[in-house]
Design a protein around this motif. Structure first.
Motif, mmCIF file in Angstrom:
data_model
loop_
_atom_site.group_PDB
_atom_site.id
_atom_site.type_symbol
_atom_site.label_atom_id
_atom_site.label_comp_id
_atom_site.label_asym_id
_atom_site.label_seq_id
_atom_site.Cartn_x
_atom_site.Cartn_y
_atom_site.Cartn_z
ATOM 1 N N GLN A 89 0.957 -0.978 -0.441
ATOM 2 C CA GLN A 89 -0.150 0.180 -0.279
ATOM 3 C C GLN A 89 0.551 1.560 -0.180
ATOM 4 N N LYS A 90 0.656 1.965 -0.546
ATOM 5 C CA LYS A 90 1.590 3.418 -1.171
ATOM 6 C C LYS A 90 0.336 4.451 -0.258
ATOM 7 N N TYR A 91 0.706 5.424 0.643
ATOM 8 C CA TYR A 91 -0.098 6.421 1.139
ATOM 9 C C TYR A 91 0.485 7.564 0.489
ATOM 10 N N GLY A 92 -0.018 8.875 -0.185
ATOM 11 C CA GLY A 92 0.516 9.959 -0.571
ATOM 12 C C GLY A 92 0.448 10.960 0.470
ATOM 13 N N GLY A 93 1.251 12.131 0.535
ATOM 14 C CA GLY A 93 1.079 12.925 0.919
ATOM 15 C C GLY A 93 0.425 13.774 1.965
ATOM 16 N N SER A 94 -0.769 13.527 1.076
ATOM 17 C CA SER A 94 -1.980 14.719 1.304
ATOM 18 C C SER A 94 -3.064 13.393 2.515
ATOM 19 N N TYR B 131 -3.025 4.807 -2.251
ATOM 20 C CA TYR B 131 -3.950 5.913 -1.403
ATOM 21 C C TYR B 131 -3.650 7.177 -1.478
ATOM 22 N N THR B 132 -4.581 7.637 -1.745
ATOM 23 C CA THR B 132 -4.236 9.065 -2.425
ATOM 24 C C THR B 132 -5.793 10.064 -2.064
ATOM 25 N N ASP B 133 -5.984 11.973 -2.017
ATOM 26 C CA ASP B 133 -6.796 11.859 -1.928
ATOM 27 C C ASP B 133 -8.519 12.101 -2.818
ATOM 28 N N VAL B 134 -8.157 11.507 -3.889
ATOM 29 C CA VAL B 134 -9.549 11.311 -4.620
ATOM 30 C C VAL B 134 -9.972 10.152 -5.086
ATOM 31 N N ASP B 135 -10.807 10.102 -5.321
ATOM 32 C CA ASP B 135 -11.364 8.160 -5.350
ATOM 33 C C ASP B 135 -10.509 6.902 -6.387
ATOM 34 N N GLY B 136 -9.827 7.667 -7.151
ATOM 35 C CA GLY B 136 -9.697 6.707 -8.331
ATOM 36 C C GLY B 136 -8.786 7.562 -9.634
ATOM 37 N N VAL B 137 -9.119 6.954 -10.511
ATOM 38 C CA VAL B 137 -7.847 7.755 -11.471
ATOM 39 C C VAL B 137 -9.388 8.208 -12.493
ATOM 40 N N PHE B 138 -10.074 9.398 -12.615
ATOM 41 C CA PHE B 138 -11.121 10.590 -13.334
ATOM 42 C C PHE B 138 -10.399 10.268 -14.712
ATOM 43 N N THR B 139 -11.446 10.692 -15.423
ATOM 44 C CA THR B 139 -11.801 11.282 -16.744
ATOM 45 C C THR B 139 -11.154 12.865 -16.787
ATOM 46 N N ALA B 140 -10.562 13.468 -15.999
ATOM 47 C CA ALA B 140 -10.203 14.961 -16.121
ATOM 48 C C ALA B 140 -8.962 15.221 -14.829
ATOM 49 N N ASP B 141 -8.840 16.036 -14.573
ATOM 50 C CA ASP B 141 -8.137 15.925 -13.249
ATOM 51 C C ASP B 141 -9.775 16.689 -12.558
ATOM 52 N N PRO B 142 -10.421 15.487 -11.133
ATOM 53 C CA PRO B 142 -10.974 17.012 -10.250
ATOM 54 C C PRO B 142 -11.162 17.481 -9.669
ATOM 55 N N ARG B 143 -10.211 18.517 -9.528
ATOM 56 C CA ARG B 143 -9.930 19.857 -9.506
ATOM 57 C C ARG B 143 -10.018 20.537 -10.237
ATOM 58 N N VAL B 144 -10.149 20.398 -11.221
ATOM 59 C CA VAL B 144 -10.252 21.502 -12.723
ATOM 60 C C VAL B 144 -11.710 20.915 -13.093
ATOM 61 N N SER C 51 -1.284 13.992 -15.593
ATOM 62 C CA SER C 51 -2.045 13.515 -14.538
ATOM 63 C C SER C 51 -1.122 13.093 -13.361
ATOM 64 N N LYS C 52 -1.168 13.858 -12.871
ATOM 65 C CA LYS C 52 -0.360 13.100 -11.108
ATOM 66 C C LYS C 52 -0.885 12.233 -10.290
ATOM 67 N N VAL C 53 -1.939 11.831 -10.177
ATOM 68 C CA VAL C 53 -2.490 10.901 -10.180
ATOM 69 C C VAL C 53 -1.432 9.745 -9.743
HETATM 70 P P1 ADP Z 1 -0.630 11.874 -3.830
HETATM 71 O O1 ADP Z 1 -0.080 12.980 -2.784
HETATM 72 O O2 ADP Z 1 -1.401 11.045 -2.284
HETATM 73 O O3 ADP Z 1 0.464 11.363 -4.545
HETATM 74 P P2 ADP Z 1 -1.004 13.341 -5.644
HETATM 75 O O4 ADP Z 1 -1.030 14.972 -5.453
HETATM 76 O O5 ADP Z 1 0.983 13.317 -6.658
HETATM 77 O O6 ADP Z 1 -1.283 12.838 -4.804
HETATM 78 O O7 ADP Z 1 -2.573 13.087 -7.326
HETATM 79 C C1 ADP Z 1 -3.731 13.463 -6.464
HETATM 80 C C2 ADP Z 1 -4.004 14.393 -7.443
HETATM 81 O O8 ADP Z 1 -3.833 13.857 -8.741
HETATM 82 C C3 ADP Z 1 -5.300 14.552 -7.513
HETATM 83 O O9 ADP Z 1 -5.397 15.152 -6.257
HETATM 84 C C4 ADP Z 1 -5.811 15.403 -8.530
HETATM 85 O O10 ADP Z 1 -5.618 16.880 -7.795
HETATM 86 C C5 ADP Z 1 -5.000 15.121 -9.198
HETATM 87 N N1 ADP Z 1 -5.468 14.462 -10.640
HETATM 88 C C6 ADP Z 1 -4.692 14.767 -11.978
HETATM 89 N N2 ADP Z 1 -5.078 14.152 -12.923
HETATM 90 C C7 ADP Z 1 -6.277 13.323 -12.472
HETATM 91 C C8 ADP Z 1 -7.151 12.410 -12.872
HETATM 92 N N3 ADP Z 1 -7.377 12.094 -14.198
HETATM 93 N N4 ADP Z 1 -7.499 11.529 -11.464
HETATM 94 C C9 ADP Z 1 -7.654 11.639 -10.438
HETATM 95 N N5 ADP Z 1 -6.918 13.338 -9.820
HETATM 96 C C10 ADP Z 1 -5.735 13.366 -11.068
#
Ligand code: ADP
Ligand code: ASP
Ligand code: MG
Length: 424
Positions: free
Chosen positions: A6-11, A173-186, A209-211
């Motif tokens: 399991q990997k947990y990201g900074g957030s 493990y990160t701060d969104v629910d998975g890989v989305f069709t675009a960055d959910p922040r945008v 896409s830095k997810v």
């Molecule tokens: P972590 O700290 O867990 O490594 P990152 O900030 O590196 O987290 O990656 C998670 C972020 O990637 C999300 O908060 C989101 O803003 C961004 N992101 C960019 N593109 C996507 C995508 N297609 N699907 C999900 N997240 C994405």
């Protein structure tokens, strides 16, 4: 007994509460009968803060000491996480990248993993411990110096350990629910994918896409390690990244478009007035390569007949901008170009999808969407399954939203949730 990485990201480990929440999750995984190896990132924006600090002390920090500094971030979170797990009554031991056997080349700040020898991790697991490994770092094979794997490198640590330990899955493990069709922040109406093929994920990752980090997906594909990207803040299933859709699922028809990515971490350099004769471009890009800089898009304009001079533009990470300008200035005595222009107010938008190869209308729809949004295009590049354009940085968000809608990717249900992080 299954072995889970399991990997947990900074957030996910941004503060003491986050560390305790993650510790509970790890203990639950262990209690369900798994051996657990955890890779952890630095808390919150610690890495950025350490970089800011270094820049105040020395203008262009790089190399050995910079890596020593940055790896401190992950050491803090690994120790705290091990303590939190122990206080829940479970045995845990933390390990630096070097102790975990992550062996790299000696290119500081962006080292490549060349071997993983996780003997100490195996022993710790066999003795009943949860093993916590500091992400994003290793030790160089020749000089035995501490190295880092480049920004976001903990993803790669996790997949590399999963491969070396023959884990059944690598969970990111990160701060969104998975890989989305675009960055959910945008794009608030971005859709979560249940599954995405390695090939498409590689293109999304390499175009911004830095997810998931590009190198981590490359590694997972090479060793065929399925990745499960999910949120550490919710119990929801996330996105599977693998060769084939997960077993039991109906065969899916491949989507034409997987998603839209964007990247604002690049800059553009234009070499103005290059003599239009064989060998000039080679000299320019050899100078860049010798400085160990990776470039992205390249465009050479048609030369003006009257002058026999042309302009060459290319994009590269902003962090390499200074080094590239220095290398090119040195090359000016050989190539005799007129001048250099540096522009860091650019952004890149990419459309990715394996179905693009066989659908002729995709390029037209993409450019129409940008035009309707009033976005001017500066550079274009394509691959079999990706189209990318460079625009002004201020146009990036509206361009991504426009393209996402134009390809019918907007979800009509819940808005995508962003649980944490600053998006930095
Ligand atoms: P972590 O700290 O867990 O490594 P990152 O900030 O590196 O987290 O990656 C998670 C972020 O990637 C999300 O908060 C989101 O803003 C961004 N992101 C960019 N593109 C996507 C995508 N297609 N699907 C999900 N997240 C994405
Ligand atoms: N802490 C490092 C970074 O912020 C590595 C990582 O989080 O993956 O880039
Ligand atoms: Mg990351």
């Amino acid at each position: 007994m299954a072995l889970v990485v399991q990997k947990y990201g900074g957030s996910s480990v941004a503060d003491a509460e986050g560390i305790k929440r993650v510790a509970r999750r790890i203990v639950d995984t262990k209690k369900s009968g798994n051996q657990v190896v955890v890779v952890v990132s630095a808390m919150g924006d610690t890495t950025d803060e350490l970089i800011d600090l270094a820049e105040q002390v020395a203008p262009i920090p790089s190399g050995r000491e910079f890596d020593m500094l940055l790896t401190a971030g992950e050491r803090i979170s690994m120790a705290l996480l091990a303590m939190a797990i122990k206080s829940l009554g479970h045995a845990a031991q933390s390990f630096t990248g070097s102790q975990a056997g992550v062996i790299t080349d000696s290119v500081h700040n962006k080292a490549r993993i060349i071997d993983v020898t996780p003997g100490r991790i195996r022993t710790a697991l066999d003795e009943g411990n949860i093993a916590i490994v500091a992400g994003f770092q290793g030790v160089s094979q020749d000089k035995k110096d501490i190295t880092t794997l480049g920004r976001g490198g903990s993803d790669t640590t996790a997949v590399a350990l999963a491969a070396a330990l023959d884990a059944s899955v690598c969970e990111i493990y990160t701060d969104v629910d998975g890989v989305f069709t675009a960055d959910p922040r945008v794009v608030k109406k971005a859709r979560k994918m249940e599954w995405i093929a390695f090939e498409d994920m590689l293109e999304l990752a390499s175009s911004g896409s830095k997810v998931l980090l590009h190198r981590c997906v490359e590694y997972a594909r090479r060793y065929n390690i399925p990745i499960h990207v999910r949120s550490s803040f919710s119990g929801l299933p996330g996105t599977w990244v693998s060769n084939e859709p997960p077993q039991g699922d109906k065969p899916m028809e491949q989507a034409i478009i997987s998603g839209v990515s964007h990247d604002t971490s690049e800059a553009k350099i234009t070499v103005v007035g290059v003599p239009d004769k064989p060998g000039e471009a080679a000299t320019i890009f050899r100078a860049i390569a010798d400085a160990e800089i990776n470039i992205d898009m390249v465009v050479q304009n048609v030369s003006a007949a009257a002058t026999g001079l042309t302009d060459i533009s290319f994009t590269l990470p902003k962090t390499e901008g200074h080094k590239a300008m220095e290398a090119l200035t040195r090359a000016q005595s050989v190539v005799a170009f007129d001048s250099l222009r540096y522009d860091d107010q650019i952004g890149k938008i990419s459309l990715v999808g394996a179905g693009m190869k066989t659908n002729p209308g995709v390029t037209a729809t993409f450019f129409e969407a940008l035009s309707n949004a009033g976005v001017n295009i500066e550079l274009i590049s394509t691959s079999e399954i990706r189209i990318s354009v460079v625009t002004r940085v201020n146009d990036v968000n509206s361009a991504v939203q426009a393209v996402h809608s134009a390809f019918g990717l907007d979800s009509d249900s819940d808005e995508a949730v962003v649980y944490g992080g600053t998006g930095r």
